[in-house]
Motif scaffolding. Sequence first.
Motif, PDB file in Angstrom:
ATOM      1  N   LEU A  76       9.334   5.694   0.066  1.00  0.00           N
ATOM      2  CA  LEU A  76       9.311   4.224  -0.427  1.00  0.00           C
ATOM      3  C   LEU A  76       8.103   3.731   0.099  1.00  0.00           C
ATOM      4  O   LEU A  76       7.661   2.563  -0.646  1.00  0.00           O
ATOM      5  N   LEU A  77       7.784   3.450   1.281  1.00  0.00           N
ATOM      6  CA  LEU A  77       7.020   2.788   1.979  1.00  0.00           C
ATOM      7  C   LEU A  77       5.281   3.519   1.647  1.00  0.00           C
ATOM      8  O   LEU A  77       4.334   2.478   2.139  1.00  0.00           O
ATOM      9  N   LEU A  78       5.215   4.516   1.390  1.00  0.00           N
ATOM     10  CA  LEU A  78       3.811   5.148   1.237  1.00  0.00           C
ATOM     11  C   LEU A  78       3.015   4.416   0.244  1.00  0.00           C
ATOM     12  O   LEU A  78       1.839   4.055   0.612  1.00  0.00           O
ATOM     13  N   PRO A  79       3.309   3.759  -0.789  1.00  0.00           N
ATOM     14  CA  PRO A  79       2.426   2.984  -1.465  1.00  0.00           C
ATOM     15  C   PRO A  79       2.000   1.721  -0.913  1.00  0.00           C
ATOM     16  O   PRO A  79       0.723   1.327  -0.799  1.00  0.00           O
ATOM     17  N   ALA A  80       2.851   1.264   0.010  1.00  0.00           N
ATOM     18  CA  ALA A  80       2.434  -0.166   0.539  1.00  0.00           C
ATOM     19  C   ALA A  80       1.346   0.504   1.932  1.00  0.00           C
ATOM     20  O   ALA A  80       0.496  -0.285   1.971  1.00  0.00           O
ATOM     21  N   PHE A  81       1.371   1.473   2.408  1.00  0.00           N
ATOM     22  CA  PHE A  81       0.656   1.958   3.547  1.00  0.00           C
ATOM     23  C   PHE A  81      -0.700   2.179   2.912  1.00  0.00           C
ATOM     24  O   PHE A  81      -1.621   2.293   3.579  1.00  0.00           O
ATOM     25  N   LEU A  82      -0.640   2.992   1.833  1.00  0.00           N
ATOM     26  CA  LEU A  82      -1.957   3.428   1.210  1.00  0.00           C
ATOM     27  C   LEU A  82      -2.616   2.164   0.535  1.00  0.00           C
ATOM     28  O   LEU A  82      -3.935   2.006   0.314  1.00  0.00           O
ATOM     29  N   LEU A  83      -2.103   0.978   0.157  1.00  0.00           N
ATOM     30  CA  LEU A  83      -2.533  -0.269  -0.382  1.00  0.00           C
ATOM     31  C   LEU A  83      -2.998  -1.057   0.681  1.00  0.00           C
ATOM     32  O   LEU A  83      -3.747  -2.129   0.484  1.00  0.00           O
ATOM     33  N   LEU A  84      -2.466  -0.835   1.922  1.00  0.00           N
ATOM     34  CA  LEU A  84      -2.617  -2.042   2.926  1.00  0.00           C
ATOM     35  C   LEU A  84      -4.287  -2.153   3.323  1.00  0.00           C
ATOM     36  O   LEU A  84      -4.716  -3.087   3.439  1.00  0.00           O
ATOM     37  N   PRO A  85      -4.965  -1.155   3.257  1.00  0.00           N
ATOM     38  CA  PRO A  85      -6.337  -1.215   3.847  1.00  0.00           C
ATOM     39  C   PRO A  85      -7.095  -2.064   2.823  1.00  0.00           C
ATOM     40  O   PRO A  85      -7.769  -2.800   3.302  1.00  0.00           O
ATOM     41  N   SER A  86      -6.592  -2.019   1.287  1.00  0.00           N
ATOM     42  CA  SER A  86      -7.416  -2.626   0.521  1.00  0.00           C
ATOM     43  C   SER A  86      -7.067  -4.197   0.422  1.00  0.00           C
ATOM     44  O   SER A  86      -7.840  -5.090   0.326  1.00  0.00           O
ATOM     45  N   SER A  87      -5.616  -4.578   0.916  1.00  0.00           N
ATOM     46  CA  SER A  87      -5.181  -5.873   1.097  1.00  0.00           C
ATOM     47  C   SER A  87      -5.755  -6.487   2.279  1.00  0.00           C
ATOM     48  O   SER A  87      -6.218  -7.588   1.986  1.00  0.00           O
ATOM     49  N   LEU A  88      -6.044  -5.659   3.385  1.00  0.00           N
ATOM     50  CA  LEU A  88      -6.647  -6.413   4.409  1.00  0.00           C
ATOM     51  C   LEU A  88      -8.292  -6.586   4.130  1.00  0.00           C
ATOM     52  O   LEU A  88      -8.758  -7.592   4.620  1.00  0.00           O
TER      53      LEU A  88
END
Length: 638
Positions: A76-88
């Motif tokens: 469930l958290l995998l999408p958030a971790f994959l998108l975190l670099p782009s968000s930062l």
Amino acid sequence: MLFSGWSGTFYDGAFGDWKLTGHLALLLFVAVFSPAWKDPLRLGRAGSLLLIALVALTVVSFAASPVPRAGLSAILLLPAFLLLPSSLERCWAGAEQRRLGLRSLAVVVGGVAVWSLVGVWHLETPGASLPLGHHNLLAAWLLVLLPVAAVSWREPGLGRWLSGFAVLAGTAALLLTRSLTAAVAVFAVGVWLALRHRWGRFGLLGAAALLGTQAPRLVDIVRGIDFSAIARWSYVEAGWRGIVERPALGWGPGSARWTLGEHFQPIPGIHPPDLLVADLHSLPLQLVYELGWVVLLLVLGLAALWIGNRRREEARDPELRRNALVGLAALVITSLAGRTMAISALPLAVAMVVGMAQAGGEAPRVGPRRWPGLTAMAILTALLLPLGLAQVAYDRAVAASQPADQLRFLAAARRLDPGFPLYRARQAHLQRSQAATGSGLAEEARSAAASARGVSALWLIAGQLGQEAGAPWSREALQRACDTSPLGALAPYFLSLEAADPVAQRQWAARALLAEPVLMAARAWQSRPARLAEAVGLTRDLDRVEARWREALALSFEALGPPSQLSRSLALTLDADATTSVSLHAFRRQPWPAHLARVEVDGEQVIAIDLPAASELGSTDSTVFASPGCGLAHMAPE
């Protein structure tokens, strides 16, 4: 700081309040700073297809896992971790934003480093580990973030002071972790920098000095007498056995801590009897074990493609990009023989540094629409919230003083997260302690143990309840408890009491005495004196156990006096301490001490038994405890 100081650490991250807060904060950050959804890691079209394939295979591995609940939160958290670099990357898009971000990072790194130094001084621990909770985890975290924290040195004034503070405190903390993998990583990066830059030679001297502090341990490893290296090699062997069994899709994300017990063979004198291996101490090996060979190849291909893209693109901030790559390179080296990513502070730091490297490259290409991010993160929040609230309810049960309140909170945790085995096993054990019995209670404990497969304590609970209820599967459950914790004593002891076959009786009883000599004083033997004498005689003939120990056991048996009225209890204490806590290591829940499989022993006879267990002696051949089924049928005298 939220993850590195509390919600993502080894100990505080096991508390529901902190974990839920951290997860919600992560999802909110990704939702607010709308990332590049189509290509969050800037891999290009081919790379995006590889990333989709990686995610798809991970989901397939999760669906095919024999323990899917172990990896549910990770999926469930995998999408958030994959998108975190782009968000930062979007958060650090401007020069002023990067300046403030680097200052904040220096404060966090310096603060965590000082925290660890205070812990060494105040708690007098042998090495720096706080607040992450393990010295290798802290070393890896510092290695990946320290190079980026040093970037602010280029800025006169406050930025330089903060950067200097972070580097000095972080370097001191890194030295005090006494981590061999960190020393090797620093030396390898130092060699690379020395080959590329003249000034890197000075860094190489410091790296060589750091590695030199580990020289005595390196010598012990080469000589084959370093206990830690021996233990790690046994983890590699266990992981390889599991990989051979399921090479294509692995055992599923997060499965290692619930399944390694089926493949792990502990070594007497090296491993404690109640050790639960939850980590293979090698990221590539754990990736293959949990997700299969194809996923490892995809990860390596994506990493190579990402590095190539970063090096080819025009940099807005070359120094930031370079230092971020240096930190990631150091982490890659430590991950070869270090702790993996199960503690969320470390993968979060990695994802952030990936985003920092991208922020130092080309300007981000992010669309103006925010609704996809808000929608996706809202869905993930709705799915994760019941799991987090269930853990909060479980924490309330741990804190409650009355059994009725404990059962009420456990029931609430089960309603919110019915698939989590620890909640069901704890509820069954607590109900049993309240004098509740029955086949339904035993079946519930058995189902919980089967859901976790390789966690011996849960099989011991099930076997004990099954014996009391007269369940025909109780013998199988106790055998599974022994197979997944071969150095344990209570499972073979209970098997010996119920066995109808006299040969099996002797073998199981002898196995129990090898693991815990005090069991000679068990009250149950008073009605079975011949069985105890036969078990002691069987141990006397085991050539793979030290002769002096066998003689001492025989003498202790002969010195046993007549039964007395003084009674004591012997039991396996679940979560007796943090280093071997099943709840903490296998389930990432706070420890909750409980006595399992209590055995009544004669208090007077115990005094005559003064020798360690054979499972604690380095001279004991590990094959003594290697047979499946918990017996000694394979141990014919040589």
